[in-house]
Structures are given as C-alpha cells and as structure tokens.
Motif scaffolding. Structure first.
Motif, short mmCIF file in Angstrom:
data_model
loop_
_atom_site.label_atom_id
_atom_site.label_comp_id
_atom_site.label_asym_id
_atom_site.label_seq_id
_atom_site.Cartn_x
_atom_site.Cartn_y
_atom_site.Cartn_z
N ASP A 288 39.86 44.66 88.35
CA ASP A 288 40.82 44.33 89.41
C ASP A 288 41.62 45.57 89.80
OD1 ASP A 288 40.08 41.70 89.58
OD2 ASP A 288 41.64 40.95 88.23
N ASP A 289 42.07 46.35 88.81
CA ASP A 289 42.82 47.56 89.09
C ASP A 289 41.96 48.59 89.83
OD1 ASP A 289 45.04 46.51 87.84
OD2 ASP A 289 44.71 47.57 85.94
N GLN A 290 40.70 48.70 89.43
CA GLN A 290 39.80 49.65 90.08
C GLN A 290 39.59 49.28 91.55
OE1 GLN A 290 38.52 52.49 89.49
NE2 GLN A 290 36.91 52.63 91.03
N LEU A 291 39.39 48.00 91.83
CA LEU A 291 39.22 47.57 93.21
C LEU A 291 40.49 47.80 94.02
CD1 LEU A 291 37.20 44.26 92.73
CD2 LEU A 291 36.39 46.35 93.83
N ARG A 292 41.62 47.62 93.39
CA ARG A 292 42.89 47.77 94.10
C ARG A 292 43.19 49.23 94.41
NH1 ARG A 292 45.30 44.51 91.23
NH2 ARG A 292 46.16 45.91 89.63
N HIS A 293 42.78 50.14 93.52
CA HIS A 293 43.14 51.54 93.68
C HIS A 293 42.01 52.40 94.23
CE1 HIS A 293 46.21 50.29 90.61
NE2 HIS A 293 46.97 51.00 91.42
N SER A 294 40.86 51.80 94.52
CA SER A 294 39.71 52.60 94.97
C SER A 294 39.45 52.44 96.46
CB SER A 294 38.46 52.21 94.19
OG SER A 294 38.10 50.85 94.46
N MET A 295 40.47 52.07 97.22
CA MET A 295 40.29 51.94 98.66
C MET A 295 39.87 53.29 99.25
SD MET A 295 40.39 50.06 101.39
CE MET A 295 41.33 48.61 100.93
N PRO A 296 38.75 53.33 99.97
CA PRO A 296 38.32 54.61 100.56
C PRO A 296 39.35 55.14 101.54
CG PRO A 296 36.56 52.95 100.65
CD PRO A 296 37.81 52.24 100.23
N ARG A 297 39.31 56.45 101.78
CA ARG A 297 40.26 57.06 102.71
C ARG A 297 40.16 56.44 104.09
NH1 ARG A 297 38.71 62.03 102.32
NH2 ARG A 297 40.33 62.85 100.96
#
Length: 383
Positions: A288-297
């Motif tokens: 969940d944290d990875q999906l939340r913080h891995s938004m592409p530029r």
C-alpha cells in the motif's frame, strides 16, 4: 508550458493539449519547471513539437534509443497522442532490423528470414497473449546473435551450410558451450528449409538444476529485513519479500500493477496467474505504501499503475536493474527464489506450483525431484 508545446510560443495545437494535462497533473509547478529547464527529455520533446510529423513511433524509432527517447515516447502514449504498443516486442523488431542491416549480404539473406519469420513471428504470437517479457526479448536477441555467430564460424572454417557435417556441429557445440542452446533454433529452422544435409543435430544440453540456495536462518533473517527494516528502500523491501515468500521471478514482479491487488473486510490479496494469495499484513502495508509513494512524475488518473514503475511513463521497472539493486542491498534474488521454490514444494504438488507460478510442468517436476532427493541433505549440510 505553451513555450514547450507550441511552434510559435503562444498557441498550442489542439492534439497536444492532453500532453499539457499529463505534464502538469502529477507534480507541483516548481518541479515541473525544473523538469522543463533541465531534462533532456523536455528538450527532445520541444524539438519534436517543432516537427509535428515526427510525433509517431516510427520517427522515434529512428532516434538514438536513450532514456530521453523512451521517456518522451512514454509521455506521448500516456497522453493518448501515440497508440500504446508492446515495447518489448518493438525493442526486438527494431534491434533485429538494425542488426541485419549491418551484416554482409551473404549472411543477411539467411538471418533476415530467420529473424522475421521465426523469431519475431513467435514473439508477436506471445505478445498477443500478453506474455512477451523483457527477458524474452533478451533471449530472442541472443538466439539471433548465436545464429550470426554460427555463420561467422562457418566462414572461419571455410564451410557453407551445404557442406556442413555432423562432426562440424559437434565441434561447434564443444568449442562454444554457452552458445550451444542458443544456436539450436537457427539449426532447426535451417533443417526445415533443407539448407544443409538431413539428419544433423545438436542435442540440447541437459538442464542444470539450481545450485544456489540459502540456509533456513539466512532465508528467515532476510525476510525479516524486508518486512521490518525501514532503512531499506520501499521498492527493495516489496520486491525482495515477494521473491522470498512466493518464489516469484523478478520478470513477473515488475509486471504487477495495482489491479493485481484486491481487498476484502479481512485480507489483502495479490493475484498471480489468476490465483489470489493472501498477503501477510506487514507486506500488505508495504505494498500500500509503495503504491501511494510510487506515483510517476507524469501520468493520468486512468493509467494502470505499476507496483514498481520504471523511469519512463507507462513502463515498469527493468528486471535486470532491479536485480542489481537487490544485490546492492544484500538481498540477491536467485538463491532466495530457489529456496522459496523448495519450501513451496514441501506443501504443494508440482502441478499446482507450475500453475501458480506460470512455469512449465516439466520444470516443476524437476524441482520436485530435486526437493525430494537432495533438499533435506542440502539443508543438513548447512547446519
């Protein structure tokens, strides 16, 4: 933004307006301005805007295939200006065209049909089923290179395909063991077209059973690091944990998107090959944290998000680069996956493992044989 996406610096062409939305929709204005000023991709995009006829895949394929080119292509696809395509398949077809163009004519007239009608044709079939990975592209390139190497070797022996005899093939196989398997597709293709005498063959070398494993304590401690060590990068923790818990190869992990994650009132699930796995709570929170913080530029709200996004918009992380990163952090994938596969075979029959992990049933059977005959002896030798 108008300066970047307009030929006259004032008015923006209607087809480019979706691109402006993508460029400004994912970040604060300051970071966008920094990207516009400093990024090689922004400079390339500006150049292409001045040549609207160059805004297509074919034109981009003629450019040096650097990171900036891949990034601009991803932007244009994300914005809907270019149609999506299988980039792994495109890498193969473009590489094959460039490689054949550099060959002498006597080799090109053999390698071109082999590459186009055998290698690329099969790659297109796999791509249509959604199964053409980056690793598959690298393997297909290796098969073409092995064919070229074989023709070069024939030249060095002053032989043509028509003069080939079994003793020559045996010599090739002995002298070049690393190319032995890779050369088989070309030899079979040549045999089917009667390019050399019938009855010649190279036996595929016996499959090598895995030789790298972890002791039980080592495997457990590395998994605990993945789940608990906040000093590790989040993407490293997620990828390394998936390897150690589910024996997933990195080529499959990088293809996971948020669509593979589902939840109900009690659990979070990861779906692989249409089979949902219950995730441990700690790993579920990490994902969940990875999906939340891995938004592409640069992305759109409707874009399918990769669990491990790559540098270019709409692309996943390169599995080879991910493998290097895991090794750098002391969490190499190969031995950990081998160990996880053995652990899985303790509880599940080989056919189930083959279905769950998408491996060939014969491969699963070989693993099961290894587990039954050698696994307990191996573990006892480490204690």
């Amino acid at each position: 933004m108008s300066d970047l996406l307009s030929a006259d610096g004032a008015s923006m062409a209607q087809p480019l307006k979706p691109l402006a939305v993508v460029l400004t929709g994912a970040e604060n204005p300051y970071r966008v301005l920094q990207w516009l000023r400093r990024s090689p991709a922004a400079h390339l995009l500006r150049r292409l805007v001045l040549e609207p006829e160059a805004l297509n895949h074919d034109s981009l394929d003629t450019l040096p295939q650097r990171a900036a080119t891949a990034y601009v292509r991803g932007l244009l696809v994300t914005a809907g200006i270019l149609p999506p395509r299988d980039e792994n398949l495109a890498l193969l077809t473009n590489w094959a065209a460039r490689t054949v163009a550099e060959l002498p004519a006597r080799h090109a007239h053999l390698i071109r049909p082999f590459a186009e009608w055998h290698i690329i044709r099969d790659a297109r079939r796999r791509s249509s089923r959604g199964r053409y990975t980056y690793a598959a592209h690298k393997g297909d390139c290796g098969n073409v290179l092995a064919a070229i190497g074989f023709l070069n070797w024939l030249d060095s022996q002053h032989l043509s395909l028509g003069q080939l005899r079994q003793r020559h093939l045996d010599l090739w196989a002995i002298d070049r063991p690393t190319l032995r398997s890779r050369s088989i597709p070309f030899l079979r293709w040549s045999t089917a077209r009667r390019l050399f005498p019938p009855g010649l063959s190279i036996d595929r070398p016996a499959s090598q059973l895995p030789g790298h494993f972890q002791a039980e304590d080592e495997a457990r401690n590395e998994l605990l690091r993945c789940l608990n060590d906040s000093a590790l990068p989040l993407d490293v923790r997620v990828a390394a944990a998936l390897v150690r818990l589910y024996a997933l190869p990195l080529t499959r992990i990088v293809e996971l998107t948020e669509d593979h994650i589902s939840r109900d009132d009690e659990h979070t699930y990861l779906t692989v090959s249409q089979h949902p796995f219950v995730l441990p709570p700690k790993l579920a929170r990490l994902i969940d944290d990875q999906l939340r913080h891995s938004m592409p530029r640069h992305s759109t709200a409707t874009e399918h998000r990769y669990l491990l996004p790559g540098q270019s918009p709409g692309r996943s992380r390169n599995p080879l680069g991910l493998a290097d990163t895991l090794r750098h952090h002391g969490l190499p994938a190969r031995a950990a996956r081998n160990t996880a596969m053995m652990d899985a075979l303790v509880d599940l029959p080989p056919m189930v493992i083959a279905d769950l992990l998408g491996i060939h049933p014969k491969t699963a059977e070989r693993w099961a044989t290894l587990a039954g005959e050698n696994w307990s002896e191996y573990l006892s030798s480490l204690t």
